[in-house]
Design a protein around this motif. Structure first.
Motif, PDB file in Angstrom:
ATOM      1  N   THR A  51      -1.924  -5.704   7.755  1.00 43.89           N
ATOM      2  CA  THR A  51      -3.378  -5.879   7.837  1.00 43.89           C
ATOM      3  C   THR A  51      -3.963  -6.199   6.471  1.00 43.89           C
ATOM      4  OG1 THR A  51      -3.917  -3.569   7.422  1.00 43.89           O
ATOM      5  CG2 THR A  51      -3.481  -4.192   9.719  1.00 43.89           C
ATOM      6  N   ARG A  52      -5.191  -6.633   6.523  1.00 41.68           N
ATOM      7  CA  ARG A  52      -5.923  -6.967   5.294  1.00 41.68           C
ATOM      8  C   ARG A  52      -6.035  -5.735   4.388  1.00 41.68           C
ATOM      9  NH1 ARG A  52     -11.873  -9.178   6.052  1.00 41.68           N
ATOM     10  NH2 ARG A  52     -11.931 -10.393   4.177  1.00 41.68           N
ATOM     11  N   ALA A  53      -6.357  -4.616   4.966  1.00 46.21           N
ATOM     12  CA  ALA A  53      -6.513  -3.386   4.181  1.00 46.21           C
ATOM     13  C   ALA A  53      -5.193  -2.984   3.535  1.00 46.21           C
ATOM     14  CB  ALA A  53      -7.033  -2.260   5.067  1.00 46.21           C
ATOM     15  N   GLU A  54      -4.104  -3.156   4.249  1.00 41.56           N
ATOM     16  CA  GLU A  54      -2.787  -2.803   3.695  1.00 41.56           C
ATOM     17  C   GLU A  54      -2.448  -3.697   2.502  1.00 41.56           C
ATOM     18  OE1 GLU A  54      -0.436  -1.116   7.643  1.00 41.56           O
ATOM     19  OE2 GLU A  54      -0.581  -3.285   7.319  1.00 41.56           O
ATOM     20  N   ILE A  55      -2.750  -4.991   2.626  1.00 39.67           N
ATOM     21  CA  ILE A  55      -2.467  -5.915   1.520  1.00 39.67           C
ATOM     22  C   ILE A  55      -3.348  -5.571   0.318  1.00 39.67           C
ATOM     23  CG2 ILE A  55      -2.581  -8.325   0.756  1.00 39.67           C
ATOM     24  CD1 ILE A  55      -1.742  -9.128   3.602  1.00 39.67           C
ATOM     25  N   GLU A  56      -4.613  -5.264   0.559  1.00 43.57           N
ATOM     26  CA  GLU A  56      -5.502  -4.867  -0.537  1.00 43.57           C
ATOM     27  C   GLU A  56      -4.982  -3.607  -1.221  1.00 43.57           C
ATOM     28  OE1 GLU A  56      -9.371  -4.572   1.290  1.00 43.57           O
ATOM     29  OE2 GLU A  56      -9.781  -6.710   0.934  1.00 43.57           O
ATOM     30  N   LYS A  57      -4.475  -2.661  -0.433  1.00 48.75           N
ATOM     31  CA  LYS A  57      -3.925  -1.415  -0.995  1.00 48.75           C
ATOM     32  C   LYS A  57      -2.678  -1.716  -1.834  1.00 48.75           C
ATOM     33  CE  LYS A  57      -2.336   3.184   0.207  1.00 48.75           C
ATOM     34  NZ  LYS A  57      -1.977   4.106   1.275  1.00 48.75           N
ATOM     35  N   MET A  58      -1.815  -2.637  -1.343  1.00 50.52           N
ATOM     36  CA  MET A  58      -0.605  -3.000  -2.094  1.00 50.52           C
ATOM     37  C   MET A  58      -0.958  -3.658  -3.418  1.00 50.52           C
ATOM     38  SD  MET A  58       2.069  -4.431   0.738  1.00 50.52           S
ATOM     39  CE  MET A  58       1.276  -4.498   2.319  1.00 50.52           C
ATOM     40  N   ILE A  59      -1.983  -4.519  -3.410  1.00 47.78           N
ATOM     41  CA  ILE A  59      -2.409  -5.172  -4.650  1.00 47.78           C
ATOM     42  C   ILE A  59      -2.959  -4.128  -5.624  1.00 47.78           C
ATOM     43  CG2 ILE A  59      -4.059  -6.795  -5.668  1.00 47.78           C
ATOM     44  CD1 ILE A  59      -3.802  -8.488  -3.090  1.00 47.78           C
ATOM     45  N   ALA A  60      -3.743  -3.192  -5.111  1.00 48.13           N
ATOM     46  CA  ALA A  60      -4.314  -2.145  -5.966  1.00 48.13           C
ATOM     47  C   ALA A  60      -3.215  -1.283  -6.568  1.00 48.13           C
ATOM     48  CB  ALA A  60      -5.291  -1.292  -5.164  1.00 48.13           C
ATOM     49  N   GLN A  61      -2.204  -0.938  -5.787  1.00 48.99           N
ATOM     50  CA  GLN A  61      -1.096  -0.123  -6.295  1.00 48.99           C
ATOM     51  C   GLN A  61      -0.231  -0.930  -7.271  1.00 48.99           C
ATOM     52  OE1 GLN A  61       0.544   1.134  -2.520  1.00 48.99           O
ATOM     53  NE2 GLN A  61      -0.390   3.177  -2.713  1.00 48.99           N
ATOM     54  N   THR A  62      -0.115  -2.258  -7.027  1.00 52.11           N
ATOM     55  CA  THR A  62       0.620  -3.118  -7.955  1.00 52.11           C
ATOM     56  C   THR A  62      -0.088  -3.140  -9.300  1.00 52.11           C
ATOM     57  OG1 THR A  62       1.496  -4.485  -6.164  1.00 52.11           O
ATOM     58  CG2 THR A  62       1.443  -5.483  -8.347  1.00 52.11           C
ATOM     59  N   ALA A  63      -1.406  -3.122  -9.279  1.00 53.76           N
ATOM     60  CA  ALA A  63      -2.180  -3.085 -10.527  1.00 53.76           C
ATOM     61  C   ALA A  63      -1.862  -1.818 -11.310  1.00 53.76           C
ATOM     62  CB  ALA A  63      -3.667  -3.163 -10.230  1.00 53.76           C
ATOM     63  N   LEU A  64      -1.459  -0.763 -10.604  1.00 47.73           N
ATOM     64  CA  LEU A  64      -1.075   0.500 -11.252  1.00 47.73           C
ATOM     65  C   LEU A  64       0.422   0.530 -11.574  1.00 47.73           C
ATOM     66  CD1 LEU A  64      -3.173   2.892  -8.966  1.00 47.73           C
ATOM     67  CD2 LEU A  64      -3.725   2.103 -11.286  1.00 47.73           C
ATOM     68  N   ARG A  65       1.087  -0.605 -11.426  1.00 47.93           N
ATOM     69  CA  ARG A  65       2.514  -0.796 -11.726  1.00 47.93           C
ATOM     70  C   ARG A  65       3.424  -0.009 -10.780  1.00 47.93           C
ATOM     71  NH1 ARG A  65       0.583  -4.762 -13.547  1.00 47.93           N
ATOM     72  NH2 ARG A  65       0.324  -5.221 -15.721  1.00 47.93           N
ATOM     73  N   ASP A  66       3.029   0.033  -9.511  1.00 49.61           N
ATOM     74  CA  ASP A  66       3.837   0.681  -8.479  1.00 49.61           C
ATOM     75  C   ASP A  66       4.845  -0.343  -7.954  1.00 49.61           C
ATOM     76  OD1 ASP A  66       4.899   1.701  -6.102  1.00 49.61           O
ATOM     77  OD2 ASP A  66       3.022   2.695  -5.539  1.00 49.61           O
ATOM     78  N   HIS A  67       6.119  -0.137  -8.294  1.00 49.95           N
ATOM     79  CA  HIS A  67       7.168  -1.093  -7.914  1.00 49.95           C
ATOM     80  C   HIS A  67       7.376  -1.150  -6.402  1.00 49.95           C
ATOM     81  CE1 HIS A  67       8.526  -2.092 -11.972  1.00 49.95           C
ATOM     82  NE2 HIS A  67       8.282  -0.821 -12.286  1.00 49.95           N
TER      83      HIS A  67
ATOM     84  N   ALA B 243      -2.754  -8.350 -11.136  1.00 50.79           N
ATOM     85  CA  ALA B 243      -3.219  -7.610  -9.953  1.00 50.79           C
ATOM     86  C   ALA B 243      -4.489  -6.831 -10.237  1.00 50.79           C
ATOM     87  CB  ALA B 243      -2.114  -6.676  -9.454  1.00 50.79           C
ATOM     88  N   ASP B 244      -4.658  -6.384 -11.470  1.00 52.55           N
ATOM     89  CA  ASP B 244      -5.868  -5.627 -11.811  1.00 52.55           C
ATOM     90  C   ASP B 244      -7.123  -6.505 -11.830  1.00 52.55           C
ATOM     91  OD1 ASP B 244      -4.961  -6.999 -14.054  1.00 52.55           O
ATOM     92  OD2 ASP B 244      -5.614  -5.449 -15.469  1.00 52.55           O
ATOM     93  N   SER B 245      -6.941  -7.833 -11.844  1.00 53.77           N
ATOM     94  CA  SER B 245      -8.112  -8.716 -11.835  1.00 53.77           C
ATOM     95  C   SER B 245      -8.584  -9.025 -10.414  1.00 53.77           C
ATOM     96  CB  SER B 245      -7.810 -10.019 -12.573  1.00 53.77           C
ATOM     97  OG  SER B 245      -6.862 -10.783 -11.846  1.00 53.77           O
ATOM     98  N   TYR B 246      -7.789  -8.622  -9.398  1.00 53.48           N
ATOM     99  CA  TYR B 246      -8.215  -8.841  -8.019  1.00 53.48           C
ATOM    100  C   TYR B 246      -9.347  -7.874  -7.693  1.00 53.48           C
ATOM    101  CZ  TYR B 246      -8.429  -8.765  -2.978  1.00 53.48           C
ATOM    102  OH  TYR B 246      -8.888  -8.817  -1.687  1.00 53.48           O
ATOM    103  N   ALA B 247     -10.417  -8.410  -7.141  1.00 50.12           N
ATOM    104  CA  ALA B 247     -11.557  -7.583  -6.770  1.00 50.12           C
ATOM    105  C   ALA B 247     -11.793  -7.710  -5.276  1.00 50.12           C
ATOM    106  CB  ALA B 247     -12.802  -8.029  -7.526  1.00 50.12           C
ATOM    107  N   VAL B 248     -11.993  -6.613  -4.618  1.00 51.74           N
ATOM    108  CA  VAL B 248     -12.280  -6.626  -3.190  1.00 51.74           C
ATOM    109  C   VAL B 248     -13.698  -7.168  -3.023  1.00 51.74           C
ATOM    110  CG1 VAL B 248     -12.522  -5.218  -1.105  1.00 51.74           C
ATOM    111  CG2 VAL B 248     -10.772  -4.650  -2.799  1.00 51.74           C
ATOM    112  N   THR B 249     -13.789  -8.341  -2.400  1.00 51.38           N
ATOM    113  CA  THR B 249     -15.091  -9.010  -2.268  1.00 51.38           C
ATOM    114  C   THR B 249     -15.472  -9.245  -0.821  1.00 51.38           C
ATOM    115  OG1 THR B 249     -14.036 -11.174  -2.340  1.00 51.38           O
ATOM    116  CG2 THR B 249     -14.784 -10.249  -4.443  1.00 51.38           C
ATOM    117  N   GLY B 250     -14.655  -8.772   0.100  1.00 52.59           N
ATOM    118  CA  GLY B 250     -14.928  -9.043   1.505  1.00 52.59           C
ATOM    119  C   GLY B 250     -14.127 -10.219   2.017  1.00 52.59           C
TER     120      GLY B 250
END
Length: 180
Positions: A3-19, A62-69
């Motif tokens: 889902t969209r929310a799952e992908i957004e969560k993965m990107i956010a965790q990638t920004a935190l360097r979660d392998h 990944a940290d530059s990705y912003a949730v914009t809708g």
């Protein structure tokens, strides 16, 4: 299907360097992004190389990705498409250093050649003026405009062999005039 929310969560965790999140993001999106790269580049090997660059970029940005809708896939696809286009542009013939390029010769005639051509053109016009007007017109139409002997014969309302004779004699007169 992720889902969209799952992908957004993965990107956010990638920004935190979660392998683990980055690996999951790769598994969920690599097929689609590879398809984008392959469509732009039309070369499987290059598409694979660019896909690797895409995920390196995602890891670092990944940290530059912003949730914009908007869908997070839009951001991922944009990254993939832009990198593929960049690779496509580098395929073009590389530009050469100005110092390594030989002098390019100008194909146009120089002043001397233009003067000679002008003189010859004037001489031809003088010789054409010595022909009867209809003969000179027939020569121009046949040899400059590409009209056929048959078309010229019909235009001047003379038999085909007469037209051939006109043209042959006109060319002989021109030759004599030009050799004087």
């Amino acid at each position: 299907m992720t889902t969209r929310a799952e992908i957004e969560k993965m990107i956010a965790q990638t920004a935190l360097r979660d392998h683990a999140a980055f690996s999951a993001l790769y598994d969920a999106t690599s097929g689609k992004l590879f398809g984008i790269c392959l469509r732009v580049l039309n070369n499987r090997s290059e598409a694979e190389d660019v896909l690797q660059e895409v995920y390196l970029r995602i890891w670092h940005k990944a940290d530059s990705y912003a949730v914009t809708g908007h869908s997070p896939m839009t951001w991922l696809i944009t990254v993939a498409r832009n990198l593929a286009i960049d690779r496509l542009r580098t395929r073009k013939a590389p530009s050469k250093d100005i110092e390594t390029v030989f002098d390019v010769e100008d194909a146009r005639p120089g002043p001397e050649a233009e003067a000679i051509a002008s003189s010859e053109r004037a001489q031809i016009e003088t010789c054409m003026a010595e022909l009867e007007p209809d003969r000179a017109d027939a020569v121009r139409r046949a040899y400059l405009d590409g009209e056929t002997y048959k078309d010229l014969a019909a235009r001047y309302e003379v038999p085909l062999n007469t037209m051939r004779t006109w043209l042959r004699r006109s060319l002989q007169k021109l030759k004599e005039c030009l050799t004087r």
